[in-house]
Design an enzyme around this catalytic site. Sequence first.
Site, PDB file in Angstrom:
ATOM      1  N   ARG A  79       0.786  -1.113  -0.079  1.00  0.00           N
ATOM      2  CA  ARG A  79       0.003  -0.055   0.064  1.00  0.00           C
ATOM      3  C   ARG A  79       0.942   1.155  -0.193  1.00  0.00           C
ATOM      4  NH1 ARG A  79      -2.517   3.642   3.408  1.00  0.00           N
ATOM      5  NH2 ARG A  79      -4.683   4.520   2.414  1.00  0.00           N
ATOM      6  N   GLY A  80       0.887   1.997  -1.133  1.00  0.00           N
ATOM      7  CA  GLY A  80       1.805   3.335  -1.335  1.00  0.00           C
ATOM      8  C   GLY A  80       1.838   4.029  -0.287  1.00  0.00           C
ATOM      9  N   GLY A 127      -8.821   4.466 -11.760  1.00  0.00           N
ATOM     10  CA  GLY A 127     -10.025   3.731 -12.428  1.00  0.00           C
ATOM     11  C   GLY A 127     -10.244   2.587 -11.682  1.00  0.00           C
ATOM     12  N   GLU A 131      -4.742  -7.261  -6.917  1.00  0.00           N
ATOM     13  CA  GLU A 131      -3.548  -7.647  -6.824  1.00  0.00           C
ATOM     14  C   GLU A 131      -3.323  -8.990  -6.211  1.00  0.00           C
ATOM     15  OE1 GLU A 131      -0.821  -3.344  -7.331  1.00  0.00           O
ATOM     16  OE2 GLU A 131      -0.394  -4.868  -5.686  1.00  0.00           O
ATOM     17  N   ASP A 189       1.789   3.598   2.909  1.00  0.00           N
ATOM     18  CA  ASP A 189       2.149   3.139   3.978  1.00  0.00           C
ATOM     19  C   ASP A 189       3.778   3.023   3.609  1.00  0.00           C
ATOM     20  OD1 ASP A 189      -0.349   3.130   5.127  1.00  0.00           O
ATOM     21  OD2 ASP A 189      -0.446   0.874   4.852  1.00  0.00           O
TER      22      ASP A 189
END
Length: 547
Positions: free
Chosen positions: A34-35, A67, A101, A37
């Site tokens: 998660r970016g 999106g 993902e 974090d």
Amino acid sequence: MANLQTSTVHPSVDTPSTSGDYKGYYYDVFISHRGPDLKNTFASHAYHRLLSHGLRPFFDREELREGEFLSPQIEGAIRTASVHIAIFSPRYAESKWCLDELVLICNSGATIIPVFYNVKPFELRWTGRYVQALSIHEQKGRYDPGTLKDWRKALEDVSYISGFELDAYNGDEGKLLEDLVQCVLKKRRKAGLYVATYPTGLDEKVQDFGKTLSLQELQTGKVKVMGIVGMGGLGKTTLAKELFNNRSSDFGKSCFLSDVRENADRRSLSSLQAQLIEDLTQVKMQITHVDQGKEMLKNYVSTSQQALIVIDDVNHADQLNAFLPIREVLRSDSLILVTSRDKDVLTSSGIVESSIYKLTGLNEQHSQELFCSHAFCQSHPPLGFKDIVAEFCRACDGLPLSLKVIGSLLCGKTDRSYWEGILDKLRQMKLPNEIQQTLKLSYDALDGDEKQIFLDIACYFVGENRDMAIRIWDGSGWNGLVGLANLQAKCLVEVNRENTIQMHDHVRDLGRQIADQEKSSGVISHRLWRLIEDIPDLWQQSSVSAD
């Protein structure tokens, strides 16, 4: 850390191009995180560390997640990576993209390495923020029950896979990162070298070599240097490639220096030293002479590296000694494997007799299987050919190269009298001393253009690009594509995975001898190899036309 396992789920995530072409999206490792974090901390550090080891890790940018669907680049990276690192931070499950993902990762069948970053594995399935995050997704009403079910199952499956917990390292991210990278290096899929169309009897040779290796592994404290010796055509390089493919995943770094005898003349020993340094360190070096290269091998290769190195087909001690200084700096559990026709070359370089494996020919059963595989595309002779097949195998004396080439020569020939004619010629030769005369039977069976192409390859095009060579032959009025295909069918040449033309050194030497004989006897055609001074210009013109 326990052995890593993989989990498989059936995805219901609606993504475009789920069976599309992912050309251009190939990666070794996919990092799911998660970016907000971790993007600028642990995940970024892992990415750069993997990059420094020569891997191609995928580390996405936020703009790829706009999106509702995973971008083709993210999807392609997941589907092509052989190792996935899933970094579970406290807010990982708040991201639908992370969950999408993870489902695709679980469905990929590749190795998954979970990292529990300030999270306990059980939190992914029972309690805490992950359960709360999934409840919020459900309350929003934007996702169908099937998608939510897949998210939950993916989290649960991964929670049971042995991984890395930051808490177990007492918060030492540096140590965790080092162990994680070493784990990835061992688990990643490495592109294997092409070995053989029919690797008959190879497993037994590998096991036999393993007995010699196991004796050397009892000795600790120094790098193991092993040799494989035997006459040309026995399959030394084939065995070395198979060993390299089987063992390279056990080492952090690996390098296969092929055909040193030929490449030392075509290129230079110093260029091969530079190749070795680049394969082990990912650093390109310019080496002007061999002595400089010896010092650079000791100075630029880390003493912490565990490496597998194959030095293939050396015929002089100077060639081997150009590389062996590296054993002074490698980790003691590294392995250097050397192949040669001459045992004295190895012993004069300090390789002891007990570390040298003497390769022998194929036994009767394996000889028949290899010969029939090339002659009949099956491992046994058809009705009416058993006796004559046995005669051919005896004449070839267990030599794999002869069995392969002669079998391919007879492929598709059903006239027994033709077989008997070839057998009579073969019996007049004394294998293995006259192996080149045996191979010449296949050369004599070629038509005019095929002979010209064969001699061009032997004299110039070994190691060169297949498509460029075909364009040059076509420009000479020959059908290069058909001619090359026929030579491949007769096992006189091969094209490897890098699309370069390869030829066994015995076959290559035969071609050069024929070319020299024709030149000395005055039988000189307009063959391309004669115009050696014009080759660079022709090659450049062909490259431009290809662009």
